[in-house]
Motif scaffolding. Sequence first.
Motif, mmCIF file in Angstrom:
data_model
loop_
_atom_site.group_PDB
_atom_site.id
_atom_site.type_symbol
_atom_site.label_atom_id
_atom_site.label_comp_id
_atom_site.label_asym_id
_atom_site.label_seq_id
_atom_site.Cartn_x
_atom_site.Cartn_y
_atom_site.Cartn_z
ATOM 1 N N VAL A 163 0.838 -1.208 0.000
ATOM 2 C CA VAL A 163 0.000 0.000 0.000
ATOM 3 C C VAL A 163 0.867 1.249 0.000
ATOM 4 O O VAL A 163 0.640 2.191 -0.777
ATOM 5 C CB VAL A 163 -0.947 0.002 1.223
ATOM 6 C CG1 VAL A 163 -1.718 1.320 1.291
ATOM 7 C CG2 VAL A 163 -1.917 -1.172 1.146
ATOM 8 N N ILE A 164 1.888 1.249 0.874
ATOM 9 C CA ILE A 164 2.785 2.407 0.951
ATOM 10 C C ILE A 164 3.516 2.600 -0.373
ATOM 11 O O ILE A 164 3.629 3.715 -0.885
ATOM 12 C CB ILE A 164 3.798 2.221 2.102
ATOM 13 C CG1 ILE A 164 3.072 2.229 3.451
ATOM 14 C CG2 ILE A 164 4.866 3.320 2.062
ATOM 15 C CD1 ILE A 164 3.953 1.908 4.627
ATOM 16 N N GLY A 165 3.994 1.493 -0.931
ATOM 17 C CA GLY A 165 4.728 1.567 -2.188
ATOM 18 C C GLY A 165 3.896 2.117 -3.330
ATOM 19 O O GLY A 165 4.398 2.873 -4.165
ATOM 20 N N LEU A 166 2.596 1.748 -3.364
ATOM 21 C CA LEU A 166 1.723 2.230 -4.431
ATOM 22 C C LEU A 166 1.345 3.704 -4.242
ATOM 23 O O LEU A 166 1.074 4.412 -5.222
ATOM 24 C CB LEU A 166 0.450 1.382 -4.486
ATOM 25 C CG LEU A 166 0.612 -0.074 -4.946
ATOM 26 C CD1 LEU A 166 -0.715 -0.810 -4.874
ATOM 27 C CD2 LEU A 166 1.176 -0.145 -6.360
ATOM 28 N N LEU A 167 1.333 4.168 -2.980
ATOM 29 C CA LEU A 167 0.915 5.542 -2.703
ATOM 30 C C LEU A 167 2.060 6.548 -2.787
ATOM 31 O O LEU A 167 1.817 7.742 -3.001
ATOM 32 C CB LEU A 167 0.266 5.627 -1.319
ATOM 33 C CG LEU A 167 -1.112 4.980 -1.173
ATOM 34 C CD1 LEU A 167 -1.599 5.097 0.262
ATOM 35 C CD2 LEU A 167 -2.117 5.617 -2.133
ATOM 36 N N ILE A 168 3.293 6.091 -2.610
ATOM 37 C CA ILE A 168 4.440 7.009 -2.617
ATOM 38 C C ILE A 168 4.513 7.843 -3.905
ATOM 39 O O ILE A 168 4.716 9.061 -3.834
ATOM 40 C CB ILE A 168 5.760 6.231 -2.382
ATOM 41 C CG1 ILE A 168 5.851 5.795 -0.918
ATOM 42 C CG2 ILE A 168 6.973 7.092 -2.735
ATOM 43 C CD1 ILE A 168 7.065 4.933 -0.608
ATOM 44 N N PRO A 169 4.358 7.251 -5.104
ATOM 45 C CA PRO A 169 4.407 8.077 -6.323
ATOM 46 C C PRO A 169 3.320 9.160 -6.356
ATOM 47 O O PRO A 169 3.560 10.271 -6.829
ATOM 48 C CB PRO A 169 4.197 7.050 -7.443
ATOM 49 C CG PRO A 169 4.707 5.773 -6.877
ATOM 50 C CD PRO A 169 4.288 5.815 -5.446
ATOM 51 N N LEU A 170 2.121 8.831 -5.854
ATOM 52 C CA LEU A 170 1.042 9.822 -5.810
ATOM 53 C C LEU A 170 1.417 10.990 -4.912
ATOM 54 O O LEU A 170 1.148 12.155 -5.242
ATOM 55 C CB LEU A 170 -0.255 9.168 -5.318
ATOM 56 C CG LEU A 170 -1.439 10.108 -5.083
ATOM 57 C CD1 LEU A 170 -1.809 10.851 -6.356
ATOM 58 C CD2 LEU A 170 -2.638 9.326 -4.545
ATOM 59 N N VAL B 165 5.527 0.281 -11.040
ATOM 60 C CA VAL B 165 5.584 0.088 -9.586
ATOM 61 C C VAL B 165 4.829 -1.181 -9.204
ATOM 62 O O VAL B 165 5.310 -2.005 -8.414
ATOM 63 C CB VAL B 165 4.994 1.312 -8.848
ATOM 64 C CG1 VAL B 165 4.909 1.030 -7.346
ATOM 65 C CG2 VAL B 165 5.850 2.546 -9.105
ATOM 66 N N GLY B 166 3.635 -1.363 -9.776
ATOM 67 C CA GLY B 166 2.828 -2.532 -9.441
ATOM 68 C C GLY B 166 3.495 -3.842 -9.809
ATOM 69 O O GLY B 166 3.515 -4.787 -9.016
ATOM 70 N N VAL B 167 4.071 -3.908 -11.005
ATOM 71 C CA VAL B 167 4.649 -5.172 -11.458
ATOM 72 C C VAL B 167 5.926 -5.513 -10.689
ATOM 73 O O VAL B 167 6.213 -6.697 -10.429
ATOM 74 C CB VAL B 167 4.915 -5.142 -12.987
ATOM 75 C CG1 VAL B 167 6.111 -4.289 -13.341
ATOM 76 C CG2 VAL B 167 5.088 -6.551 -13.532
ATOM 77 N N ALA C 217 11.820 -2.927 -5.019
ATOM 78 C CA ALA C 217 10.501 -2.416 -5.386
ATOM 79 C C ALA C 217 10.282 -1.032 -4.780
ATOM 80 O O ALA C 217 9.762 -0.123 -5.439
ATOM 81 C CB ALA C 217 9.410 -3.376 -4.915
ATOM 82 N N LEU C 218 10.694 -0.857 -3.531
ATOM 83 C CA LEU C 218 10.582 0.453 -2.885
ATOM 84 C C LEU C 218 11.466 1.480 -3.591
ATOM 85 O O LEU C 218 11.113 2.658 -3.684
ATOM 86 C CB LEU C 218 10.953 0.356 -1.406
ATOM 87 C CG LEU C 218 9.884 -0.231 -0.488
ATOM 88 C CD1 LEU C 218 10.448 -0.456 0.917
ATOM 89 C CD2 LEU C 218 8.659 0.671 -0.422
#
Length: 258
Positions: free
Chosen positions: A4-11, A127-129, A146-147
Amino acid sequence: MALVIGLLIPLLGTMLGAAFVFLMKDEMSPRLQKSLLGFASGVMVAASVWSLLIPAMEMEEAKGVGSVLPAAVGFLLGMGFLLLLDELTPHLHLGTDKPEGPRSHLSRTAMLTLAVTIHNLPEGMAVGVVFAGAENGAVGLSLASALAVSIGIAIQNVPEGAIISMPMRAAGNSKWRSFVIGSLSGVVEPIGGLAVVLLASLMTPVLPYMLAFAAGAMFYVVVEELIPEASEGEHSNLSTIGFAIGFVLMMVLDVVMG
């Protein structure tokens, strides 16, 4: 939680960049814009090579010469997908008054937003893949790497957010409206990233193809949009310097954290 954190960081990176509209009184200078475009290009190219294409080939290393096949096929499919999306979606790039894609009655703001959405989708997929590969124990991919991709994309999203919100403000929109539009341009990244994670969990054997697909999609954005915008007119040397800095930063992030 890490996903969740990893997906939100770019936003969050996009939102931070969009917030520059509250700090800067005038339109972004051409010199700064060229530098930031080059920086974003460098980050995306380095992420595509070190975090996507190389792991895609490492996962198929046992196949010998054939290990390059998934990377090659996936890369071309990613380029083709973005080309198709570019042709079928009515959109308008910053700094131009000529819409691209099919005719539509959408507003200028809506078409600008669609252009940015097309641009940001490959980053969310990347990021997702990478997170999907790390969770599945793929060779060459770890949670730390990934991070690193997520942080690298977030860093290059800061200037992108500013590049979107500042012209919106200069066009007569309020600071808050410009900030919201700039921030919303990054929402597609966590959505796209989550979709790829769910898809990869169901289709683990095609993960190398998906990694290369994301790389191809990002390369399309760089070659089709970022580099031409950064190279035209004056101060193109600044974009070259920005590219070098962005490339090295992302390369170091991936190696150190990977």
